[in-house]
Design a protein around this motif. Structure first.
Motif, PDB file in Angstrom:
ATOM      1  N   TYR A   1       0.826  -1.209   0.000  1.00 24.22           N
ATOM      2  CA  TYR A   1       0.000   0.000   0.000  1.00 24.22           C
ATOM      3  C   TYR A   1       0.860   1.259   0.000  1.00 24.22           C
ATOM      4  O   TYR A   1       0.594   2.208  -0.720  1.00 24.22           O
ATOM      5  CB  TYR A   1      -0.942   0.007   1.201  1.00 24.22           C
ATOM      6  CG  TYR A   1      -1.757   1.269   1.294  1.00 24.22           C
ATOM      7  CD1 TYR A   1      -2.845   1.471   0.450  1.00 24.22           C
ATOM      8  CD2 TYR A   1      -1.436   2.259   2.208  1.00 24.22           C
ATOM      9  CE1 TYR A   1      -3.592   2.638   0.519  1.00 24.22           C
ATOM     10  CE2 TYR A   1      -2.173   3.429   2.284  1.00 24.22           C
ATOM     11  CZ  TYR A   1      -3.257   3.603   1.435  1.00 24.22           C
ATOM     12  OH  TYR A   1      -3.982   4.760   1.505  1.00 24.22           O
ATOM     13  N   GLU A   2       1.899   1.245   0.818  1.00 20.94           N
ATOM     14  CA  GLU A   2       2.760   2.419   0.923  1.00 20.94           C
ATOM     15  C   GLU A   2       3.504   2.690  -0.385  1.00 20.94           C
ATOM     16  O   GLU A   2       3.642   3.834  -0.800  1.00 20.94           O
ATOM     17  CB  GLU A   2       3.766   2.205   2.056  1.00 20.94           C
ATOM     18  CG  GLU A   2       4.573   3.415   2.416  1.00 20.94           C
ATOM     19  CD  GLU A   2       5.446   3.161   3.615  1.00 20.94           C
ATOM     20  OE1 GLU A   2       5.196   3.809   4.646  1.00 20.94           O
ATOM     21  OE2 GLU A   2       6.357   2.314   3.531  1.00 20.94           O
TER      22      GLU A   2
ATOM     23  N   GLN B   1       0.635   3.727  -3.276  1.00 18.85           N
ATOM     24  CA  GLN B   1      -0.443   4.562  -2.758  1.00 18.85           C
ATOM     25  C   GLN B   1      -1.005   5.485  -3.836  1.00 18.85           C
ATOM     26  O   GLN B   1      -2.194   5.744  -3.876  1.00 18.85           O
ATOM     27  CB  GLN B   1       0.070   5.379  -1.581  1.00 18.85           C
ATOM     28  CG  GLN B   1      -1.001   5.995  -0.745  1.00 18.85           C
ATOM     29  CD  GLN B   1      -0.423   6.585   0.531  1.00 18.85           C
ATOM     30  OE1 GLN B   1       0.768   6.769   0.646  1.00 18.85           O
ATOM     31  NE2 GLN B   1      -1.273   6.860   1.482  1.00 18.85           N
TER      32      GLN B   1
END
Length: 186
Positions: free
Chosen positions: A152-153, A156
């Motif tokens: 996710y990071e 993003q």
């Protein structure tokens, strides 16, 4: 909640926690929890006894007087204070009380809609339980917990387009469901 170990900020600590947790869960797939705990503690004891013996022989050969290799750990105070135990037990007790109140509310149908939602949730869990073993779900959850935040990071920015994709996919699934219902009726 931000857990730095899940974001792999300290690769060594995250890898150690992930590896040990995954090894424990995979071990539980083939052995009982008593066997896994016994073998794990026996392995840890074997490592510490071997290290203690190695250091003792090394001290005897070098004629040094370094002392016990685990002396610093043996001298640490490991007793729990009453304040710490009280604080944590109060927190656990308040969580248990909250869960019990919510279960009472759901099972005694205080709100019909919430109880029906809970029934649907339980019904879905019966299918999940038929497809997966509980340990398999724990393993998948552990892998997701350690890989999800990092993915996710890193991606993003791509996540904003994901909402449109999800809405299109949801509308397609709704259309398929409506079509199946109409076919079933005829």
């Amino acid at each position: 909640v931000n857990f730095p170990l899940l974001y792999w900020r300290d690769v060594r600590s995250s890898g150690l926690l992930f590896g040990c947790s995954l090894f424990l869960l995979l071990s539980l797939l083939s052995c009982s929890i008593i066997s896994v705990l016994s073998y794990s503690t026996l392995a840890l004891l074997s490592v510490t006894v071997s290290f203690r013996t190695y250091r003792g022989v090394l001290q005897a050969v070098q004629k040094s007087d370094e002392g016990h290799p685990f002396k610093q750990y043996l001298e640490k105070d490991v007793a729990l204070s009453k304040d710490v135990v009280q604080r944590h037990s109060d927190a656990v007790l308040s969580r248990i009380d909250g869960v019990l109140k919510e279960l009472r509310r759901l099972f005694l149908v205080e709100d019909l809609i919430d109880s029906l939602k809970f029934a649907v949730f339980l019904w879905v869990l019966t299918y999940v339980g038929a497809w997966f073993n509980g340990l398999t779900l724990l393993i998948l959850g552990l892998i997701g917990a350690f890989s999800g935040p990092v993915v996710y990071e890193k991606h993003q920015v791509m996540g904003h387009g994901c909402e449109k994709t999800c809405s299109v996919l949801l509308s397609v699934l709704c259309n398929v469901h409506v079509s199946l219902v109409l076919l079933k009726r005829t």
